[in-house]
Design a protein around this motif. Structure first.
Motif, PDB file in Angstrom:
ATOM      1  N   CYS A  40      -2.044   9.057   3.955  1.00 56.22           N
ATOM      2  CA  CYS A  40      -1.144   8.822   5.102  1.00 56.22           C
ATOM      3  C   CYS A  40      -1.895   8.952   6.421  1.00 56.22           C
ATOM      4  O   CYS A  40      -1.756   8.114   7.318  1.00 56.22           O
ATOM      5  N   TRP A  41      -2.679  10.013   6.547  1.00 50.90           N
ATOM      6  CA  TRP A  41      -3.399  10.224   7.806  1.00 50.90           C
ATOM      7  C   TRP A  41      -4.418   9.108   8.044  1.00 50.90           C
ATOM      8  O   TRP A  41      -4.600   8.667   9.187  1.00 50.90           O
ATOM      9  N   ASP A  61       3.132  15.235   6.221  1.00 49.36           N
ATOM     10  CA  ASP A  61       3.457  16.661   6.326  1.00 49.36           C
ATOM     11  C   ASP A  61       4.100  17.180   5.034  1.00 49.36           C
ATOM     12  O   ASP A  61       3.829  18.301   4.597  1.00 49.36           O
ATOM     13  N   ALA A  96       2.877  13.479  18.577  1.00 48.69           N
ATOM     14  CA  ALA A  96       2.143  13.213  17.335  1.00 48.69           C
ATOM     15  C   ALA A  96       0.675  12.924  17.609  1.00 48.69           C
ATOM     16  O   ALA A  96      -0.203  13.249  16.803  1.00 48.69           O
ATOM     17  N   GLY A 138      -4.731  15.001  11.571  1.00 53.37           N
ATOM     18  CA  GLY A 138      -4.072  15.211  10.290  1.00 53.37           C
ATOM     19  C   GLY A 138      -5.066  15.264   9.149  1.00 53.37           C
ATOM     20  O   GLY A 138      -4.945  16.078   8.231  1.00 53.37           O
ATOM     21  N   ASN A 196       4.104   7.588   6.378  1.00 50.01           N
ATOM     22  CA  ASN A 196       4.327   7.952   7.777  1.00 50.01           C
ATOM     23  C   ASN A 196       3.950   9.424   7.968  1.00 50.01           C
ATOM     24  O   ASN A 196       3.553  10.110   7.027  1.00 50.01           O
ATOM     25  N   ARG A 197       4.069   9.889   9.191  1.00 51.68           N
ATOM     26  CA  ARG A 197       3.617  11.253   9.506  1.00 51.68           C
ATOM     27  C   ARG A 197       4.457  12.297   8.779  1.00 51.68           C
ATOM     28  O   ARG A 197       3.940  13.327   8.342  1.00 51.68           O
ATOM     29  N   ASP A 225      -5.259   8.990  11.940  1.00 56.99           N
ATOM     30  CA  ASP A 225      -4.983  10.288  12.571  1.00 56.99           C
ATOM     31  C   ASP A 225      -6.041  11.291  12.121  1.00 56.99           C
ATOM     32  O   ASP A 225      -5.955  11.874  11.032  1.00 56.99           O
TER      33      ASP A 225
END
Length: 983
Positions: free
Chosen positions: A463-464, A435, A285, A472, A430-431, A469
């Motif tokens: 989320c990112w 997505d 990740a 993302g 969350n990841r 992240d």
């Protein structure tokens, strides 16, 4: 004792001041040994206050001297040089290698050495071939054998009289992170904390990280590697034992990454693999692919056989690198059975592993473009999962939803994605949620529900950002930019894509994100007919696609580059790019993405060459291949409509228009793209606007109806005299004779290029007439066009003139009188003639007039029009002497125009545009120092000092190789200022 010392010091100072008139220096070396002695510090302070001004005191110390510098600083009488100032840069390493006459030494190698050694001068001189030594990394040799001089230097110079510190550093080399408490326990050194602090204080290759209770130290990488190799040679069993001790302590401290390192080095492979598998998803990740790959390669083959899940990790790594073939191979070698071979009664662990492997296989099939297989596999997996396996069901619903969307099954695709979101928790951050929201945004975008698409994109970005992240976030920004482009919000689209590009080029260094941001910007610029910008970003994206080994992206970039050159009128270069689109070597070329894209690209070139029958044959067969790619499909349908209109296939033309109408009933957001395409084909646009049976399409495209009339009646005609070329507007459809001299010479009559000249010199003769601009004697023509003149040559001239008259359409185009020949195009073409050289020169004159009147905006407009015409050197494929002067003059004018545009953009703080102009100058002549300087200045203004320094280094290398000279003072001065600012 102190009073006596001061008395002696005063007498000595008095003696120095009286007896020495010239400048002199005192050196105090290894001052760190006495830095804490208050008596010595007091004596030096006294010396500095009373000694004559012609004395220079040099103090060499590994610690900061505790002296009174205030009065010296106030009078600017002190200079400090730290270890960074004394470090070698890559450029200095490279120059040193040249001085040492080191063979086959590249600048890339210099950069690696400077990075590995962190500029450590002694280490570079004693540990590499720059100083006459072997490399530290020579296979099969221990570090002590490789660098005896470096060892001797450490012992006799750096750690002389400091055996306690040196013994600690030698033993602590087995740690990546030197945590004081763990070092004390493993090494049996109760003074570990004090020793580490002292090493860091004295700058002895140890650096402090963290703060409070979370501090650790690191050792200089080369020194650590050197000492560690020596330690392994001398005490291998002790090293293993201590690594295992460290493993236990780091595990207890919760530092699993350091535990992984010590497990591997301590050959505790079972613990290492279990830790690796536990953390693999997190590392994936975080895109720490290189680290994972390195660790996997270190695991013995026999150990790997006991852990089938390692194949799954390797397959996921391959997918992250875009290599689905390797991923499928890894999965095929797994000892765990495929899903279709699973038994009803199976171990829970094996069941989960099989499911995860099949999910990864579906990802590989998806990446390979096998959407139907991926869909079927996901449906099969769902049947095998129980209701309580929520995480796995969520992942499979996500994969299945994405497949269905791309297969055009949007409604069921959205249902699966919403189910995935429900299983994961709609408010969970969350990841997987990121997505899923991203996939939903894409699905709603396909169905043109832009409100919901934007909602899910904002959730994905949230989320990112929650996970910090950047990768993302970049992906979501790219997606939002594409969405804005679909809606016709081009300014907002560019802002998102540029932001994604900036983030990708930032500290995160996300090459894939950078490559796709550039590719999408190429699309955006093409939609706005910003061809130069499209060309620049497409070229950059293609280069990154090569680095990433992303074949699909490379094919797409080649296609875009071909289209740019085609729209610029250079079909030869367009075909060159198309030829680089190679089909895969696995025998699947007929249905491959590469084959389909190259076919469409070649068909489009034929279309622009007005070879409509051939174009139709290429394009019609690929309509089904791009049914799920709306952007390509709408362009393809418009091209097919133009072919059928031009071939007078009225029934087929109307049928194609019906297909376009059907397309827009479900893809109305592609209206803007369709209008861009139609504006490039005026005849088709006019037919749609004027024909009664096109009413439905006009309504869908929001076009107003125009009365039907002849296209030719609309044309405004202009003239170019054969003897004195005049200027005409750049409306290509209004010209009957178009003559192009820049780049590949071409003559287009009635919209069709002349391809059969009969005689080899016919075209050159036409351009020679235009170049001279006056009647020509027979002898002038013979001498200019033929190197050897004889009776046969004269006969060839007459034949050449005869065929040139036929090509131009009338004998009056070339008349003869009293031994001279004259070109006159007006009897046939009247004012319907356009010549790019005449336009080019006229724009230059207009620009100069604007400059004299200080009308900078007008000047810029004329210069841009001028460089647009310059598609390459004047008569690039003609090598006769007569055209060399004109070629050089045109090139000079072009460079002058670029120079002026670069300076105008710089003055207006349009730094990216300015850089583009300087880069185009360097593409023509890479030794132009002013262009290198312009790029450096703009880079500095953009805050990219490193880029400016690299530009200087590139300039210096080019000048050295091409001309054997150094850069001029302006470049050197800026470079020195940049280096000083960085230091």
């Amino acid at each position: 004792m102190e009073a006596l010392s001061l008395e002696v010091l005063d007498a000595w100072i008095h003696l120095l001041n009286e007896r020495i008139a010239e400048r002199f220096a005192f050196f105090l070396c290894h001052y760190q040994h006495v830095a804490k002695n208050s008596l010595i510090a007091g004596m030096i302070n006294r010396f500095l206050r009373h000694v004559t001004a012609n004395c220079v005191l040099v103090i060499e110390s590994r610690v900061l001297p505790n002296l009174q510098f205030v009065h010296l600083l106030a009078h600017r009488q002190v200079l400090s040089i730290n270890s960074k100032d004394l470090s070698f840069t890559a450029e200095e390493v490279y120059h040193l290698a040249q001085i040492q006459e080191v063979h086959d030494f590249t600048y890339k190698e210099a950069e690696r050495i400077a990075t590995d050694f962190e500029g450590w001068v002694a280490g570079i001189l004693l540990g590499t071939r720059v100083g006459g030594q072997q490399f530290l990394h020579t296979p099969g040799r221990g570090a002590s054998q490789l660098s005896p001089h470096l060892f001797q230097y450490l012992e006799t110079e750096i750690f002389r009289d400091q055996e306690n510190l040196y013994s600690f550093v030698r033993e602590a080399a087995l740690f990546q992170h030197l945590v004081p408490t763990i070092c004390a326990s493993v090494l049996g050194r109760e003074d570990a904390e004090q020793v580490l602090a002292r090493l860091e204080e004295q700058g002895l290759f140890v650096t402090l990280h963290g703060s409070g209770s979370h501090i650790f130290y690191t050792c200089h990488p080369i020194l650590r590697r050197l000492l560690l190799d020596h330690l392994r040679e001398q005490c291998p069993e002790q090293c293993l034992r201590r690594h295992r001790q460290a493993l236990t302590l780091f595990l207890a401290a919760g530092d699993e990454e350091q535990a992984l390192y010590h497990a591997l080095e301590g050959e505790s492979y079972d613990i290492f693999v279990r830790l690796l598998l536990k953390n693999a998803d997190t590392y994936l990740a975080q895109n720490r692919v290189e680290l994972l790959t390195f660790w996997l390669e270190r695991i013995p083959v026999e150990i790997k056989k006991s852990y089938p899940r390692l194949s799954l990790v390797q397959a996921n790594i391959a997918l992250m690198n875009g290599n689905y073939t390797v991923a499928l191979e890894q999965l095929a070698t797994s000892p765990v059975a495929r899903l279709d071979a699973m038994v009803e009664q199976e171990d829970t662990v094996d069941h989960r592993l099989r499911i995860e492997q099949e999910i990864t296989r579906s990802k590989a099939l998806f990446q390979a473009g096998e959407l139907h297989q991926a869909k079927a596999l996901c449906q099969q997996i769902l049947k095998r999962l129980s209701d309580d396996e929520l995480a796995l069901r969520c992942e499979v619903h996500l994969r299945l939803g994405v497949c269905l969307n791309l297969l055009g099954e949007t409604a069921p695709g959205i249902q699966h994605l919403q189910r995935a979101l429900q299983l994961n928790g709609r408010h969970t951050l969350n990841r997987q949620a990121a997505d899923t929201h991203s996939a939903l945004a894409n699905a709603y975008s396909i169905s043109e529900n832009f409100t919901l698409a934007e909602h899910h994109l904002s959730r994905s970005l949230l989320c990112w950002e929650e996970f910090h992240d950047e990768r993302g976030k970049i992906t979501s920004l790219l997606q939002r930019g594409i969405l804005k482009q679909r809606q016709g919000l081009l300014t907002e689209a560019e802002e998102d894509l540029q932001q994604a590009l900036a983030l990708a080029r930032g500290p995160v260094r996300f090459l894939r994100g950078e490559a796709y941001a550039l590719a999408n910007l190429a699309d955006l610029f093409l939609d706005q007919d910003k061809l130069i910008q499209a060309l620049t970003v497409a070229e950059e994206s293609l280069a990154l696609a090569g680095q990433l080994k992303d074949k699909r992206l490379a094919v797409y970039c080649l296609y875009k580059l071909a289209m740019v050159y085609l729209l610029k009128g250079d079909s030869s270069t367009a075909l060159l790019f198309i030829s680089e689109i190679r089909a895969p070597e696995d025998g699947s070329s007929i249905d491959s993405y590469e084959y389909n894209m190259s076919t469409i690209a070649y068909g489009t070139v034929l279309l622009y060459q007005q070879r409509y029958e051939e174009a139709l044959a290429f394009l019609v067969e690929k309509k089904a291949a791009f049914a799920s790619s709306p952007r390509v499909l709408v362009q393809l349908l418009i091209s097919l409509a133009l072919c059928r209109l031009s071939l007078l296939q009225d029934e087929a033309f109307v049928s194609t228009i019906d297909e376009i109408c059907c397309f827009f009933t479900s893809h109305g957001s592609y209206r803007n793209l369709a209008l861009v395409e139609l504006r490039r084909h005026p005849a088709l646009l006019q037919a749609i606007k004027s024909r009664p049976d096109m009413q439905q399409l006009r309504g869908l495209l929001l076009l107003e109806e125009e009365p039907s009339h002849s296209v030719h009646a609309q044309k405004t005609v202009h003239v170019v005299s054969a003897t004195k070329p005049q200027i005409s507007p750049p409306q290509e459809e209004s010209l009957t004779l178009r003559i192009v001299a820049f780049g590949e010479p071409a003559v287009i009559i009635g919209g069709k290029p002349v391809t059969h000249w009969r005689m080899a010199r016919s075209m050159e003769l036409l351009f020679f007439f235009l170049h001279m601009g006056r009647p020509l004697r027979k002898e002038e023509i013979l001498t200019a066009l033929w190197s050897d003149v004889d009776e046969q040559t004269e006969s060839t001239l007459y034949t050449t003139i005869y065929y040139l008259r036929k090509i131009l359409g009338h004998s009056k185009c070339i008349t003869s009188h009293a031994g001279t020949y004259k070109l006159d195009l007006t009897p046939v073409y009247g004012k319907h003639v356009w010549y790019d050289v005449a336009e080019f020169q006229h724009y230059y004159q207009q620009a100069q007039t604007a400059l004299a009147c200080k009308e900078i905006a007008v000047m810029r407009e004329k210069l841009l029009a001028m460089i647009h015409l310059y598609q390459g050197d004047y008569l690039r494929s003609i090598y006769s002497d007569w055209c060399r002067t004109q070629r050089d003059e045109a090139r000079t004018l072009y460079l002058n125009a670029r120079r002026s545009l670069g300076q105008i953009a710089l003055d207006e703080k349009a730094f990216d545009e300015s850089i583009m102009h300087w880069q185009r100058m360097l593409a023509l002549d890479n030794c132009l120092e002013e262009a290198h300087l312009g790029i450096m200045i703009c880079s500095v203004e953009l805050g990219k000092r490193g880029l400016a320094i690299r530009q200087y280094q590139q300039c210096r290398e080019i000048l050295h190789q091409e001309l054997g000279v150094e850069p001029g003072h302006a470049l050197q001065d800026l470079y020195q200022r940049l280096k000083a600012a960085i230091l």
